[in-house]
Scaffold this motif. Structure first.
Motif, PDB file in Angstrom:
ATOM      1  N   ALA A   3      -4.608   1.883 -15.536  1.00  0.00           N
ATOM      2  CA  ALA A   3      -3.420   2.697 -15.300  1.00  0.00           C
ATOM      3  C   ALA A   3      -3.114   3.551 -16.521  1.00  0.00           C
ATOM      4  N   SER A   4      -2.600   4.734 -16.280  1.00  0.00           N
ATOM      5  CA  SER A   4      -2.276   5.638 -17.385  1.00  0.00           C
ATOM      6  C   SER A   4      -0.873   5.399 -17.924  1.00  0.00           C
ATOM      7  N   ALA A   5      -0.135   4.488 -17.321  1.00  0.00           N
ATOM      8  CA  ALA A   5       1.256   4.277 -17.694  1.00  0.00           C
ATOM      9  C   ALA A   5       1.388   3.621 -19.058  1.00  0.00           C
ATOM     10  N   GLU A   6       2.373   4.070 -19.808  1.00  0.00           N
ATOM     11  CA  GLU A   6       2.765   3.405 -21.048  1.00  0.00           C
ATOM     12  C   GLU A   6       3.769   2.317 -20.705  1.00  0.00           C
ATOM     13  N   ALA A  64       0.206  -1.981  -9.123  1.00  0.00           N
ATOM     14  CA  ALA A  64       1.278  -1.102  -8.651  1.00  0.00           C
ATOM     15  C   ALA A  64       1.477   0.072  -9.600  1.00  0.00           C
ATOM     16  N   ALA A  65       1.457  -0.197 -10.899  1.00  0.00           N
ATOM     17  CA  ALA A  65       1.621   0.884 -11.871  1.00  0.00           C
ATOM     18  C   ALA A  65       0.511   1.914 -11.731  1.00  0.00           C
ATOM     19  N   ASP A  66      -0.698   1.440 -11.493  1.00  0.00           N
ATOM     20  CA  ASP A  66      -1.837   2.342 -11.316  1.00  0.00           C
ATOM     21  C   ASP A  66      -1.690   3.146 -10.036  1.00  0.00           C
ATOM     22  N   TRP A  67      -1.370   2.476  -8.947  1.00  0.00           N
ATOM     23  CA  TRP A  67      -1.236   3.168  -7.663  1.00  0.00           C
ATOM     24  C   TRP A  67      -0.126   4.212  -7.694  1.00  0.00           C
ATOM     25  N   LEU A  68       0.963   3.910  -8.374  1.00  0.00           N
ATOM     26  CA  LEU A  68       2.095   4.837  -8.417  1.00  0.00           C
ATOM     27  C   LEU A  68       1.793   6.074  -9.248  1.00  0.00           C
ATOM     28  N   GLY A  69       0.881   5.937 -10.211  1.00  0.00           N
ATOM     29  CA  GLY A  69       0.533   7.070 -11.063  1.00  0.00           C
ATOM     30  C   GLY A  69       1.627   7.478 -12.025  1.00  0.00           C
ATOM     31  N   VAL A  70       2.520   6.533 -12.368  1.00  0.00           N
ATOM     32  CA  VAL A  70       3.628   6.865 -13.261  1.00  0.00           C
ATOM     33  C   VAL A  70       3.148   6.955 -14.710  1.00  0.00           C
ATOM     34  N   ASP A  71       3.903   7.675 -15.513  1.00  0.00           N
ATOM     35  CA  ASP A  71       3.601   7.798 -16.943  1.00  0.00           C
ATOM     36  C   ASP A  71       4.217   6.659 -17.749  1.00  0.00           C
ATOM     37  N   HIS A  72       5.284   6.073 -17.212  1.00  0.00           N
ATOM     38  CA  HIS A  72       6.020   5.038 -17.930  1.00  0.00           C
ATOM     39  C   HIS A  72       6.341   3.901 -16.962  1.00  0.00           C
ATOM     40  N   VAL A  73       6.164   2.664 -17.426  1.00  0.00           N
ATOM     41  CA  VAL A  73       6.471   1.517 -16.579  1.00  0.00           C
ATOM     42  C   VAL A  73       7.259   0.501 -17.391  1.00  0.00           C
ATOM     43  N   SER A 104       0.812  -1.212   0.000  1.00  0.00           N
ATOM     44  CA  SER A 104       0.000   0.000   0.000  1.00  0.00           C
ATOM     45  C   SER A 104       0.849   1.267   0.000  1.00  0.00           C
ATOM     46  N   GLU A 105       2.129   1.175   0.390  1.00  0.00           N
ATOM     47  CA  GLU A 105       2.994   2.355   0.350  1.00  0.00           C
ATOM     48  C   GLU A 105       3.144   2.908  -1.060  1.00  0.00           C
ATOM     49  N   MET A 106       2.968   2.053  -2.065  1.00  0.00           N
ATOM     50  CA  MET A 106       3.032   2.548  -3.437  1.00  0.00           C
ATOM     51  C   MET A 106       1.920   3.554  -3.692  1.00  0.00           C
ATOM     52  N   ARG A 107       0.742   3.265  -3.161  1.00  0.00           N
ATOM     53  CA  ARG A 107      -0.427   4.140  -3.328  1.00  0.00           C
ATOM     54  C   ARG A 107      -0.388   5.317  -2.364  1.00  0.00           C
ATOM     55  N   ASP A 108       0.086   5.081  -1.127  1.00  0.00           N
ATOM     56  CA  ASP A 108      -0.067   6.068  -0.063  1.00  0.00           C
ATOM     57  C   ASP A 108       1.148   6.954   0.154  1.00  0.00           C
ATOM     58  N   VAL A 109       2.339   6.486  -0.254  1.00  0.00           N
ATOM     59  CA  VAL A 109       3.559   7.248   0.020  1.00  0.00           C
ATOM     60  C   VAL A 109       4.358   7.510  -1.248  1.00  0.00           C
ATOM     61  N   ILE A 110       4.770   6.438  -1.921  1.00  0.00           N
ATOM     62  CA  ILE A 110       5.700   6.602  -3.042  1.00  0.00           C
ATOM     63  C   ILE A 110       5.058   7.412  -4.165  1.00  0.00           C
ATOM     64  N   GLY A 111       3.851   7.031  -4.574  1.00  0.00           N
ATOM     65  CA  GLY A 111       3.188   7.751  -5.657  1.00  0.00           C
ATOM     66  C   GLY A 111       2.915   9.209  -5.350  1.00  0.00           C
ATOM     67  N   PRO A 112       2.168   9.504  -4.271  1.00  0.00           N
ATOM     68  CA  PRO A 112       1.768  10.895  -4.036  1.00  0.00           C
ATOM     69  C   PRO A 112       2.859  11.805  -3.480  1.00  0.00           C
ATOM     70  N   PHE A 113       3.834  11.254  -2.777  1.00  0.00           N
ATOM     71  CA  PHE A 113       4.814  12.109  -2.116  1.00  0.00           C
ATOM     72  C   PHE A 113       6.199  12.074  -2.763  1.00  0.00           C
ATOM     73  N   LEU A 114       6.642  10.920  -3.256  1.00  0.00           N
ATOM     74  CA  LEU A 114       7.940  10.847  -3.924  1.00  0.00           C
ATOM     75  C   LEU A 114       7.793  11.036  -5.432  1.00  0.00           C
ATOM     76  N   GLU A 115       6.591  10.855  -5.955  1.00  0.00           N
ATOM     77  CA  GLU A 115       6.190  11.253  -7.299  1.00  0.00           C
ATOM     78  C   GLU A 115       7.116  10.776  -8.426  1.00  0.00           C
ATOM     79  N   PRO A 116       7.343   9.483  -8.526  1.00  0.00           N
ATOM     80  CA  PRO A 116       8.137   9.012  -9.666  1.00  0.00           C
ATOM     81  C   PRO A 116       7.380   9.200 -10.976  1.00  0.00           C
ATOM     82  N   ASP A 117       8.128   9.472 -12.026  1.00  0.00           N
ATOM     83  CA  ASP A 117       7.546   9.607 -13.355  1.00  0.00           C
ATOM     84  C   ASP A 117       7.583   8.286 -14.116  1.00  0.00           C
TER      85      ASP A 117
END
Length: 243
Positions: A221-224, A185-194, A152-165
């Protein structure tokens, strides 16, 4: 930033004039590169399993980055003199890159019988600026998740606060996430590229990588998805867009 996949979980990352090698393990069917072909400034280790540190002894001229337990082992076992021990949540400056360590859900022993503990397993967020909560449209960050299950840290911490692209995610199943959980995980992270990794190296982790592409689409997920070939590179140029 340029990313090169050398199979399994081995990545060569260039940030401006700094090169970082993650999880050196060249005894895999995806790469034709030999350790002597590379001269990284930093070597980042996610954990102590042999398929992630198998060739670390070839890079003792670089700065070895990892948990204090793991970097101390590399020093004792391989004679590395330049080590940088860090821990979960910390950020260190590595040349032109800023490296933040985050936990991974996995195990972490060293040796055939895992007689040594290497501390907690980890992943890394590598950015070209120090991570802050101030908006910076010019900043770019790459997340190497290490060996991990969905957390869940991918959704709650890494994605919203560390904001990887962009993110490299293990999808081979059996020892890590498989295609379905990797897509979540790709969806939770909100990254553009995976980028899928840690698959097809050994029989237990053989998959159809197109299953991951389908699962990413099914997860919304919006990731390519970029399933790189052996030793293939992918570059992101300022202003950041597909390279």
């Amino acid at each position: 930033m340029e990313l090169t996949w050398h199979g399994h979980s081995t990545w060569h990352v260039t940030v401006d004039d700094t090169s970082l090698l993650i999880d050196p393990f060249f005894d895999n069917p995806f790469t034709s590169v030999e350790p002597a072909d590379l001269d990284p400034d930093y070597v980042l280790l996610t954990h102590g399993h042999a398929d992630h540190i198998g060739d670390v002894g070839a890079f003792t001229d670089a700065t070895i980055v990892g948990t204090p337990e793991l970097t101390a082992w590399v020093g004792d076992e391989h004679g590395a003199e330049d080590t940088l021990g860090m821990n979960i949540g910390g950020t260190v400056e590595c040349g032109d890159a800023y490296v933040t360590m985050h936990r991974a859900d996995h195990t972490n022993g060293i040796g055939t019988d895992y007689e040594y503990s290497a501390g907690p397993p980890a992943g890394y967020i590598i950015g070209d600026t120090v991570p802050t909560q101030e908006a910076d449209e010019d900043a770019f960050a790459f997340y190497h998740a290490g060996d991990t299950g969905l957390m869940s840290e991918m959704r709650d911490v890494i994605g919203p606060f560390l904001e990887p692209d962009a993110a490299a995610l293990p999808v081979g199943d059996h020892f890590t996430m498989g295609p379905a959980q990797g897509a979540i995980a790709a969806d939770w992270l909100g990254v553009d590229h995976v980028f899928p990794m840690h698959y097809d190296t050994f029989p237990p982790i053989e998959i159809d990588v197109e299953d991951f592409e389908r699962e990413v689409a099914a997860a919304g997920a919006s990731a390519e998805v970029h399933a790189l070939d052996a030793d293939e590179s992918f570059a992101f140029e300022r202003p950041y867009s597909d390279g």
